[in-house]
Design a protein around this motif. Structure first.
Motif, PDB file in Angstrom:
ATOM      1  N   CYS A   1       0.847  -1.283   0.259  1.00 32.89           N
ATOM      2  CA  CYS A   1       0.355  -0.136  -0.047  1.00 32.89           C
ATOM      3  C   CYS A   1       0.881   0.922  -0.255  1.00 32.89           C
ATOM      4  CB  CYS A   1      -0.903   0.202   0.943  1.00 32.89           C
ATOM      5  SG  CYS A   1      -2.274   1.011   1.526  1.00 32.89           S
ATOM      6  N   GLY A   2       0.386   2.101  -0.405  1.00 32.52           N
ATOM      7  CA  GLY A   2       1.231   3.612  -0.474  1.00 32.52           C
ATOM      8  C   GLY A   2       2.143   3.796  -1.135  1.00 32.52           C
ATOM      9  N   CYS A   3       1.693   2.666  -2.290  1.00 28.63           N
ATOM     10  CA  CYS A   3       2.980   2.977  -3.708  1.00 28.63           C
ATOM     11  C   CYS A   3       2.543   2.242  -4.652  1.00 28.63           C
ATOM     12  CB  CYS A   3       3.849   1.703  -3.068  1.00 28.63           C
ATOM     13  SG  CYS A   3       4.388   0.046  -3.067  1.00 28.63           S
TER      14      CYS A   3
ATOM     15  N   GLY B   1      -8.537  -8.822   1.907  1.00 26.50           N
ATOM     16  CA  GLY B   1      -9.810  -9.177   0.873  1.00 26.50           C
ATOM     17  C   GLY B   1      -9.637  -7.598   0.974  1.00 26.50           C
ATOM     18  N   ASP B   2      -9.681  -6.855   1.728  1.00 29.86           N
ATOM     19  CA  ASP B   2     -10.045  -4.908   2.220  1.00 29.86           C
ATOM     20  C   ASP B   2      -8.640  -4.299   2.022  1.00 29.86           C
ATOM     21  OD1 ASP B   2      -9.413  -6.423   4.537  1.00 29.86           O
ATOM     22  OD2 ASP B   2      -9.744  -4.994   5.614  1.00 29.86           O
ATOM     23  N   TYR B   3      -9.093  -3.224   2.613  1.00 25.09           N
ATOM     24  CA  TYR B   3      -7.807  -2.199   2.105  1.00 25.09           C
ATOM     25  C   TYR B   3      -7.334  -1.858   3.579  1.00 25.09           C
ATOM     26  CZ  TYR B   3      -8.482  -2.497  -2.518  1.00 25.09           C
ATOM     27  OH  TYR B   3      -8.653  -2.413  -4.571  1.00 25.09           O
ATOM     28  N   GLY B   4      -7.810  -2.634   4.883  1.00 27.65           N
ATOM     29  CA  GLY B   4      -7.394  -1.952   5.794  1.00 27.65           C
ATOM     30  C   GLY B   4      -5.865  -2.464   6.193  1.00 27.65           C
ATOM     31  N   LYS B   5      -5.882  -1.676   7.497  1.00 22.16           N
ATOM     32  CA  LYS B   5      -3.844  -2.110   7.540  1.00 22.16           C
ATOM     33  C   LYS B   5      -4.371  -2.450   9.084  1.00 22.16           C
ATOM     34  CE  LYS B   5      -3.200   1.044   5.344  1.00 22.16           C
ATOM     35  NZ  LYS B   5      -2.440   2.044   4.802  1.00 22.16           N
ATOM     36  N   TYR B   6      -3.608  -3.371  10.058  1.00 24.85           N
ATOM     37  CA  TYR B   6      -3.741  -3.463  11.214  1.00 24.85           C
ATOM     38  C   TYR B   6      -2.088  -3.962  11.889  1.00 24.85           C
ATOM     39  CZ  TYR B   6      -8.744  -3.900   9.072  1.00 24.85           C
ATOM     40  OH  TYR B   6     -10.289  -4.072   8.304  1.00 24.85           O
ATOM     41  N   VAL B   7      -1.964  -3.747  13.141  1.00 26.26           N
ATOM     42  CA  VAL B   7      -0.448  -3.581  13.558  1.00 26.26           C
ATOM     43  C   VAL B   7      -0.581  -5.286  14.034  1.00 26.26           C
ATOM     44  CG1 VAL B   7       0.748  -3.048  14.926  1.00 26.26           C
ATOM     45  CG2 VAL B   7       0.000  -1.255  14.166  1.00 26.26           C
ATOM     46  N   GLY B   8      -1.812  -5.467  14.246  1.00 26.61           N
ATOM     47  CA  GLY B   8      -0.994  -6.739  14.946  1.00 26.61           C
ATOM     48  C   GLY B   8      -0.961  -8.490  14.446  1.00 26.61           C
TER      49      GLY B   8
END
Ligand code: 9MR
Ligand code: ZN
Length: 569
Positions: free
Chosen positions: A106-108, A148-155
């Motif tokens: 993500c982010g690129c 499948g989603d665009y979330g980003k989760y630390v754990g």
């Protein structure tokens, strides 16, 4: 892809010459093995089938035995199947599973020279807003889309990195250095290049007080659009104990692994981990993550952070040698076995009451689950640290006792393999959301046992799970996109659904059959189908056919292990 199940089930990617080569048979017919010239090489008769509870099938497995490198045809009265035996059988699939994470970046932009036809423009580049303090805006680029989603989760991100780093630590030779990613050729192994993409992001998710934001997502999941078209605002969602401790553990682990390549980066990660730990010391009372009102993305909630704290303490001890972390890990390990203490901790708590309502027999596990490596229970990552890094220095509790607990559990896992018709290491009633995690985790457990004890049947039990992922299963499907003649084609994965390309993004592993918590439409269509077949290869079915970074990563561990046993890495 039309899937009429065959009565011969195989690992559709291939087999290694020196290892068992199992096929599952659903027919009592004699099975013959031919080479490519049509010469009969072997035959197996007197085939007896047994009922398999998870699938409802009558099935048995046979080991095809010694077969030199080459292609072979398996035939019975009704079906015919080609298999490959090759020293490099798992090379491409291991590469693809690692590169699958590159496709989640993500982010690129994903440039064509690395991503081919799956190239796309940069995504999620706008500043994110702190959910609680709307005056705080931060541009936090990077990380992997979770699933499948665009979330980003630390754990979940921390756990994924850990699987990859332990795969590297234990099976370096099995982790290809030719992934064709932007960093390839920089002198750092590509698996570490890829994991660094997430580590850099995790570092940015640390707050000034040392804690880590739980996640960076929108208020709700995006529709099936490409990531660069997903323009609704993103939020930094409040910090949590579990996210913070998982981040500490992964960073402490990574600081050891990257030290030989980039000392500055390694030091930065260790400082961040120590700062995180200072926050934990100042905020010792566990508070479960609560989804803020209005946020509907993945929850990744947890009833306890014992396991995250244990893992973090182990990694910090391994990295710094400071005895205070060992003492902490020991204390958590012992307390987790103290029945009275646990009762006091859980009774009356909402999670416990809820579980009891669902299942009156529900009991909290006593002790840490030392063979669990998923986002909700990371105790097993502490085990990997203890068993392979800390070793005897861990002493009687976090090394010896843990090892004994571990070996008891791994023996149980092997029993599951023996009892299952397809040799799958999962109880028939445990096919839940992302069952592939249980299967791959149990493979990891058997691999660890084999590494510790040399017990070959553990290695072979783990191989059965790789076979499962690659097609030897009740569905006759390969769960890894891009691999196998009959393979998952419609994973619940936004880019694969939105890019207009028929083949999904390669190297992603589907969560697989789930009969735990299903969408109404899935229930309606599958009714009382047996658990191991509760699967629909259609995009809508997130409950059975989503992909996730932390499902790819245990598969990387397993595939890298077997790839390292081949002869062409
Ligand atoms: O992996 C998660 C699984 O254990 C849960 O049962 C499921 C339903 O709550 O959610 C899974 O995680 C999803 C996350 O919440 C959001 N991103 C996609 C994940 C994979 O389905
Ligand atoms: Zn993105």
């Amino acid at each position: 892809m039309q899937n009429t199940p065959s009565s011969i089930r195989v690992n559709m990617t291939g087999y290694l010459p020196g290892l068992p080569k199992e096929a599952a048979l659903l027919s009592m017919d004699t099975l013959k093995v031919f080479d490519v010239t049509g010469k009969e090489i072997k035959s197996f008769n007197n085939i007896k089938l047994k009922s398999d509870e998870a699938s409802g099938d009558e099935v048995t497995r046979i080991d095809l035995g010694d077969l030199p490198e080459g292609k072979y045809i398996l035939k019975n009265g009704t079906d015919e199947r080609e298999i490959l035996v090759s020293g490099s059988a798992y090379r491409e699939v291991t590469k693809a599973l690692i590169k699958g994470l590159y496709f989640q970046r993500c982010g690129c932009a994903l440039e064509e020279k690395y991503a081919g036809k799956y190239a796309h423009a940069a995504c999620h580049t706008a500043p994110a807003t702190d959910w609680e303090d709307r005056s705080i805006k931060k541009t936090i680029l990077g990380g992997w889309h979770d699933a499948g989603d665009y979330g980003k989760y630390v754990g979940p991100g921390a756990v994924t990195v850990a699987h990859m780093l332990y795969a590297y630590i234990l099976f370096k030779a099995g982790c290809s250095d030719e992934l064709n990613i932007p960093e390839s050729g920089n002198g750092v192994p590509d698996i570490l290049n890829e994991a660094r993409w997430e580590l850099e992001w995790i570092l940015k998710m640390q707050k000034d007080d040392g804690s880590f934001y739980h996640k960076l997502t929108k208020e709700k999941f995006a529709p099936f659009i490409m990531p660069e078209d997903d323009l609704l605002p993103e939020f930094l969602i409040p910090a949590s104990h579990c996210a913070t401790e998982a981040a500490i553990a992964a960073l402490a682990l990574a600081s050891r692994v990257y030290a030989e390549f980039d000392k500055t980066f390694a030091d930065t990660m260790l400082s961040a981990a120590l700062k995180g730990w200072a926050w934990v010391e100042q905020n010792p009372e566990f508070k479960p993550y609560m989804q803020p009102e209005g946020v509907n993305t993945g929850m990744y909630g947890d009833w306890s952070d014992k396991d995250e704290r244990f893992w973090a303490a182990c990694e910090l001890y391994a990295t710094t040698g400071d005895e205070k972390y060992k003492a902490k890990a020991e204390q958590i390990y012992k307390d987790a076995k103290d029945v009275e203490l646990i009762k006091k901790e859980v009774e009356g708590k909402p999670f416990f009451e809820r579980m009891k309502k669902w299942n009156p027999d529900f009991k909290f596990p006593i002790g840490l689950n030392v063979t669990q490596y998923g986002w909700s229970d990371v105790s097993g990552l502490g085990s990997l640290c203890s068993l392979f890094v800390i070793g005897e220095k861990g002493g009687s509790v976090i090394y010896e006792e843990l090892k004994a607990d571990f070996l008891k559990k791994s023996a149980e896992v092997l029993t599951l393999v023996k009892e299952s018709g397809y040799g799958t290491a999962i109880e028939h009633n445990r096919y839940v959301w992302g069952s592939i995690l249980s299967v791959m985790s149990n493979a990891m457990t058997m691999i660890v046992d084999w590494k510790l004890t040399g017990n070959i049947s553990m290695r072979d039990g783990a191989l059965n799970q790789l076979n499962y992922a690659l097609g030897l299963n009740a569905l006759d499907i390969s769960f890894v996109t891009g691999f196998g003649e009959k393979r998952v084609m419609n994973p619940h994965h936004r880019p694969s659904g939105a890019d207009g390309i028929e083949e999904p993004v390669p190297g992603l592993i589907s969560g697989g059959p789930n009969k735990g918590m299903n969408y109404p439409e899935v229930k309606e269509r599958l009714g009382d189908t047996p658990a191991a077949k509760y699967f629909i290869d259609e995009t809508f079915s997130a409950d059975t056919n989503e992909i996730a970074i932390y499902w790819n990563s245990p598969a990387i561990f397993v595939a890298a292990c077997f790839n390292s046993l081949g002869d062409q890495k």
